[in-house]
Design a protein around this motif. Sequence first.
Motif, mmCIF file in Angstrom:
data_model
loop_
_atom_site.group_PDB
_atom_site.id
_atom_site.type_symbol
_atom_site.label_atom_id
_atom_site.label_comp_id
_atom_site.label_asym_id
_atom_site.label_seq_id
_atom_site.Cartn_x
_atom_site.Cartn_y
_atom_site.Cartn_z
ATOM 1 N N GLU A 10 0.852 -1.186 0.000
ATOM 2 C CA GLU A 10 0.000 0.000 0.000
ATOM 3 C C GLU A 10 0.887 1.234 0.000
ATOM 4 O O GLU A 10 1.796 1.344 0.813
ATOM 5 N N LYS A 17 -3.259 10.558 -10.533
ATOM 6 C CA LYS A 17 -4.282 9.828 -11.276
ATOM 7 C C LYS A 17 -3.723 8.451 -11.613
ATOM 8 O O LYS A 17 -2.509 8.248 -11.599
ATOM 9 N N ARG A 18 -4.604 7.530 -11.941
ATOM 10 C CA ARG A 18 -4.173 6.154 -12.267
ATOM 11 C C ARG A 18 -3.094 6.130 -13.345
ATOM 12 O O ARG A 18 -2.135 5.378 -13.266
ATOM 13 N N THR A 76 -4.629 -1.273 -7.907
ATOM 14 C CA THR A 76 -5.785 -0.380 -7.891
ATOM 15 C C THR A 76 -5.365 0.917 -7.217
ATOM 16 O O THR A 76 -4.457 0.929 -6.372
ATOM 17 N N TYR A 77 -6.039 2.007 -7.590
ATOM 18 C CA TYR A 77 -5.770 3.312 -6.985
ATOM 19 C C TYR A 77 -7.104 3.932 -6.626
ATOM 20 O O TYR A 77 -7.949 4.151 -7.494
ATOM 21 N N GLU A 78 -7.305 4.172 -5.334
ATOM 22 C CA GLU A 78 -8.574 4.717 -4.875
ATOM 23 C C GLU A 78 -8.337 5.579 -3.637
ATOM 24 O O GLU A 78 -7.609 5.174 -2.723
ATOM 25 N N ASN A 79 -8.953 6.755 -3.621
ATOM 26 C CA ASN A 79 -8.867 7.671 -2.479
ATOM 27 C C ASN A 79 -7.426 7.969 -2.062
ATOM 28 O O ASN A 79 -7.111 8.036 -0.873
#
Length: 103
Positions: A10, A17-18, A76-79
């Motif tokens: 993590e 951005k992604r 994945t990329y979130e928050n």
Amino acid sequence: LRNETSWMIEVAAPGFKREDFKIKLERESLTISAELSDETTVKKSEYARQEFSCRSFSRSFRIAENSIDGDKISATYENGILNILLPKLAKEPVKQVKEIRVG
């Protein structure tokens, strides 16, 4: 983080951005990098202002050779958090019984 079947990395990286991320697995090294460039221009009748900003980072992790399944890595990329899942290679079960020949 790890469990019996995978490792999880993590990375806190808010503001990206992604498509800013590059993740590369090469032999015993996993490299995560990102670069973000921004340019702002304000034009008024009496003046013009132009600002530039650039943020980047790069992190490398040593991975034991032949310990993860490189074809099944996902991210994945979130928050503002980038999560990378590194599935461990399935190991052949250890034989419980071994026959020894007498010579």
